[in-house]
Design a protein around this motif. Structure first.
Motif, PDB file in Angstrom:
ATOM      1  N   UNK A 163      36.729  25.635  22.156  1.00 42.74           N
ATOM      2  CA  UNK A 163      36.509  24.184  22.217  1.00 42.74           C
ATOM      3  C   UNK A 163      37.266  23.403  21.151  1.00 42.74           C
ATOM      4  N   UNK A 164      37.655  24.069  20.055  1.00 43.89           N
ATOM      5  CA  UNK A 164      38.265  23.360  18.942  1.00 43.89           C
ATOM      6  C   UNK A 164      37.249  22.656  18.061  1.00 43.89           C
ATOM      7  N   UNK A 165      35.953  22.888  18.327  1.00 45.96           N
ATOM      8  CA  UNK A 165      34.870  22.261  17.567  1.00 45.96           C
ATOM      9  C   UNK A 165      34.195  23.316  16.713  1.00 45.96           C
ATOM     10  N   UNK A 166      34.076  23.041  15.421  1.00 43.49           N
ATOM     11  CA  UNK A 166      33.409  23.980  14.514  1.00 43.49           C
ATOM     12  C   UNK A 166      31.895  23.858  14.669  1.00 43.49           C
ATOM     13  N   UNK A 167      31.174  24.984  14.705  1.00 35.05           N
ATOM     14  CA  UNK A 167      29.709  24.935  14.738  1.00 35.05           C
ATOM     15  C   UNK A 167      29.178  24.274  13.472  1.00 35.05           C
ATOM     16  N   UNK A 168      28.002  23.669  13.527  1.00 32.65           N
ATOM     17  CA  UNK A 168      27.418  23.085  12.319  1.00 32.65           C
ATOM     18  C   UNK A 168      27.242  24.147  11.235  1.00 32.65           C
ATOM     19  N   UNK A 169      27.481  23.779  10.001  1.00 32.58           N
ATOM     20  CA  UNK A 169      27.402  24.730   8.884  1.00 32.58           C
ATOM     21  C   UNK A 169      26.018  25.357   8.762  1.00 32.58           C
ATOM     22  N   UNK A 170      24.967  24.630   9.113  1.00 37.60           N
ATOM     23  CA  UNK A 170      23.607  25.136   8.964  1.00 37.60           C
ATOM     24  C   UNK A 170      23.154  26.018  10.129  1.00 37.60           C
ATOM     25  N   UNK A 171      23.982  26.170  11.149  1.00 34.77           N
ATOM     26  CA  UNK A 171      23.614  26.967  12.316  1.00 34.77           C
ATOM     27  C   UNK A 171      23.737  28.451  11.991  1.00 34.77           C
ATOM     28  N   UNK A 172      22.645  29.215  12.136  1.00 29.50           N
ATOM     29  CA  UNK A 172      22.643  30.604  11.674  1.00 29.50           C
ATOM     30  C   UNK A 172      22.937  31.644  12.754  1.00 29.50           C
ATOM     31  N   UNK A 173      22.769  31.349  14.031  1.00 32.72           N
ATOM     32  CA  UNK A 173      23.104  32.246  15.147  1.00 32.72           C
ATOM     33  C   UNK A 173      22.516  33.642  14.975  1.00 32.72           C
ATOM     34  N   UNK A 174      21.186  33.736  14.985  1.00 29.87           N
ATOM     35  CA  UNK A 174      20.476  34.988  14.787  1.00 29.87           C
ATOM     36  C   UNK A 174      19.797  35.449  16.074  1.00 29.87           C
ATOM     37  N   UNK A 175      19.328  36.670  16.058  1.00 30.56           N
ATOM     38  CA  UNK A 175      18.411  37.169  17.081  1.00 30.56           C
ATOM     39  C   UNK A 175      17.019  37.175  16.467  1.00 30.56           C
ATOM     40  N   UNK A 176      16.023  36.761  17.259  1.00 23.05           N
ATOM     41  CA  UNK A 176      14.624  36.786  16.836  1.00 23.05           C
ATOM     42  C   UNK A 176      13.850  37.717  17.756  1.00 23.05           C
ATOM     43  N   UNK A 177      12.911  38.466  17.197  1.00 23.74           N
ATOM     44  CA  UNK A 177      12.099  39.394  17.971  1.00 23.74           C
ATOM     45  C   UNK A 177      10.638  38.964  17.889  1.00 23.74           C
ATOM     46  N   UNK A 178      10.035  38.706  19.059  1.00 25.21           N
ATOM     47  CA  UNK A 178       8.631  38.292  19.118  1.00 25.21           C
ATOM     48  C   UNK A 178       7.817  39.414  19.756  1.00 25.21           C
ATOM     49  N   UNK A 179       6.728  39.807  19.070  1.00 33.86           N
ATOM     50  CA  UNK A 179       5.790  40.799  19.611  1.00 33.86           C
ATOM     51  C   UNK A 179       4.613  40.035  20.217  1.00 33.86           C
TER      52      UNK A 179
END
Length: 132
Positions: free
Chosen positions: A47-63
């Motif tokens: 896209x040519x657009x940088x993700x927001x600096x605060x965006x962490x892009x994690x996986x979360x696991x819910x039991x």
């Protein structure tokens, strides 16, 4: 089983789409490895657009409370600050070896609670022994 949730306006909501818990349960840990970060690089390249600096892009696991041996895993989520403060981050080796266990009390959620923002792809993962 993995589900891909890609909204029609993906490029504009990729980093702001609310993601909510589908179950009552506990977020037991978060994972952020090389695979998660590659999605950010490919987005920026495409896209040519940088993700927001605060965006962490994690996986979360819910039991889930109702089925503790069937976990819900969210991919590509930037969790709320409260969740990040309560859950343990795990590393690549622990994630790949399949020997992850709940590493503390985690963060309690109810169905419909905001858990973060992002793409919110999810998988349902059954643990064959014990409560995961």
């Amino acid at each position: 089983m993995k589900h891909y949730l890609i909204p029609r306006d993906y490029d504009t909501v990729r980093f702001s789409q609310p993601v909510v818990s589908p179950v009552d349960g506990v977020v037991v840990y978060a994972y952020g490895g090389r695979g998660e970060n590659e999605s950010l690089a490919s987005f920026e390249q495409r896209t040519g657009v940088a993700p927001p600096a605060e965006y962490s892009d994690l996986s979360l696991f819910i039991r889930p409370d109702a089925a503790p041996n069937v976990w819900v895993r969210f991919f590509h989520v930037s969790p709320t600050a409260e969740i990040l403060g309560d859950v343990t981050m795990v590393d690549d080796l622990s994630n790949m070896s399949g020997d992850l266990e709940a590493l503390g009390p985690g963060h309690r959620v109810s169905a419909g609670d905001l858990i973060g923002v992002g793409l919110g792809e999810l998988s349902i993962e059954q643990h064959l022994d014990g409560p995961g």
